[in-house]
Design an enzyme around this catalytic site. Structure first.
Site, PDB file in Angstrom:
ATOM      1  CD  GLN A 141      64.429  -9.571  99.765  1.00 34.42           C
ATOM      2  OE1 GLN A 141      64.633  -9.457 100.950  1.00 34.42           O
ATOM      3  NE2 GLN A 141      64.283  -8.895  98.838  1.00 34.42           N
ATOM      4  NE  ARG A 190      62.322  -5.242  96.092  1.00 32.01           N
ATOM      5  CZ  ARG A 190      62.016  -4.151  97.196  1.00 32.01           C
ATOM      6  NH1 ARG A 190      62.892  -4.245  98.112  1.00 32.01           N
ATOM      7  NH2 ARG A 190      61.032  -3.532  97.181  1.00 32.01           N
ATOM      8  N   GLY A 240      55.793  -0.943 100.783  1.00 27.14           N
ATOM      9  CA  GLY A 240      56.688  -1.272 101.997  1.00 27.14           C
ATOM     10  C   GLY A 240      56.208  -0.605 103.318  1.00 27.14           C
ATOM     11  CE1 TYR A 264      72.285  -5.663 102.448  1.00 25.89           C
ATOM     12  CE2 TYR A 264      70.192  -5.394 101.416  1.00 25.89           C
ATOM     13  CZ  TYR A 264      70.995  -5.213 102.458  1.00 25.89           C
ATOM     14  OH  TYR A 264      70.410  -3.914 103.464  1.00 25.89           O
TER      15      TYR A 264
END
Ligand SMILES: Cc1cc2nc3c(=O)[nH]c(=O)nc-3n(C[C@H](O)[C@H](O)[C@H](O)COP(=O)(O)O)c2cc1C
Length: 367
Positions: free
Chosen positions: A99, A228, A318, A181
């Site tokens: 990622q 994502r 997760g 982000y």
């Protein structure tokens, strides 16, 4: 309950996923000096039975290392460190994507190497605090607005990082355009107040994300590129805005035109974040023909449902992977899950709470 879909393999032109269970990206802050290591290799290898591992967020640039002990993939040592991880996972028959996460404004100068600085589309400081190893919790720093050259340089950093990921043995990369982000900071008018071609209208706000996806896909292959997204997400001081549906529908359509491998949608409502309307998940599904991964609060039953209904092609888990290294095995054979999860060791250095969660063993009865 039958769970045929969850454990079925998935074949695309370029990939075979052994099952539909994805290990979601999980920042674990074990990368001392921002460099992956043998401890991280054992952690990922323990979890290699999933159809796909997506690594923790990994910075493509010194500027993107907003968190303490976050790994990077922009220098030689980091590439060598990641080779330990990919080799360990591949040796166990697993598949692993890296990622690529540029933290943008979410960070603090103390977490960055010398010469690096926080950058974002605009100089809008996030509310809240972030951990620094030197001075504990500090307010987020104020980012510098990227200049036009800075935007091109940052795109080039993503491309180089993607090439580095392939050189390190990854099967592909996931571009992190979720959770507040850098890439999501371009999408939202709260954090993107630019007046040039990269800000303003929806077409302009999605431009950087689309250009990064296209450049990365051209560099390493569209079949090795995923992304994502977290529409309506509020992580890292993000907020909903009027054109969320339009933004994500147009983005999904543009990414579909590029032909990247997958879109991965994170929904954090199970953790108390606002509900993500089902209509946006459907709109993305309808706009994007390749693979869709959903994540957030899944259990086996819900995973089976969303796979069989066609909403998702793969489902990511997760937290369950943190305290169940043998998560897939436990689901497959109906073994009980370990429910004891120590949040205090999510981000601490060292093996405790990282590689020391036990696999399930049948109790031995002695008479
Ligand atoms: C400790 C921790 C670290 C995380 N780090 C990342 C990350 O690096 N990148 C990312 O996209 N999401 C990250 N997430 C979000 C997870 O990928 C996932 O979406 C979330 O945990 C919800 O799924 P779950 O309900 O199955 O746990 C993190 C979550 C946790 C709990």
């Amino acid at each position: 309950m039958t769970t045929k879909a969850v454990f079925s393999s998935l074949h695309t032109g370029d990939h075979t996923f052994a099952n539909r269970i994805v290990m979601a990206p999980l920042t674990r802050s074990r990368a001392l000096n921002n460099t992956p290591n043998l401890l991280m290799a054992s952690y990922y290898a323990q979890r290699a039975e999933s159809g796909l591992i997506i690594t923790e967020g990994t910075s493509p640039s010194p500027n993107g290392l907003g968190y303490a002990r976050m790994p990077g993939i922009f220098n030689r040592q980091q590439i060598e460190g990641w080779k330990l991880v990919t080799q360990a996972v591949h040796a166990k028959g697993g598949k692993i994507f890296n990622q690529l996460m540029h933290s943008g404004r979410i960070g603090h100068q103390l977490n960055l190497p010398a010469g690096a600085h926080l950058v974002s589309p605009s100089a809008v400081q996030a509310h809240g605090t972030i951990w620094t190893d030197q001075q504990q919790h500090k307010n987020y720093g104020t980012p510098r607005a990227l200049t036009p050259e800075g935007i091109q340089d940052t795109k080039a950093e993503f491309v180089q990082a993607a090439r580095n990921a392939i050189a390190a043995g990854f099967d592909g990369v996931e571009l992190h355009a979720a959770n507040g982000y850098l890439l999501e900071q371009f999408l939202s008018p709260h954090t993107n107040q630019r007046t040039d071609d990269y800000g303003g209208a929806v077409e302009n706000r999605i431009r950087f994300v689309v250009e990064v996806a296209e450049a990365v896909a051209n560099a390493i292959g569209k079949e090795k590129t995923g992304m994502r997204l977290s529409p309506y997400g509020v992580a890292s001081d993000m907020h909903a805005y009027d054109e969320v549906d339009e933004t994500y529908t147009k983005l999904a359509t543009a990414l579909n035109d590029i032909g990247i491998l997958y879109l991965h949608i994170a929904d954090h409502s199970a953790g108390g974040a606002p509900e993500v309307p089902f209509r946006i998940k459907q709109a993305i599904r309808e706009s994007f023909r390749n693979l869709i991964i959903h994540a957030g609060g899944y259990d086996l039953q819900r995973a089976e449902h969303d796979l069989t209904s066609g909403l998702a092609n793969l489902v990511a888990f997760g937290k369950s992977f943190i305290n169940n290294p043998d998560f897939v095995d436990r689901l497959r054979y109906g073994k009980p899950l370990n429910l004891i999860l120590d949040a205090s060791t999510f981000y601490t250095p060292g093996a405790r709470g990282y590689t020391d969660y036990p696999v399930f063993e049948e109790a031995t009865v002695t008479v």
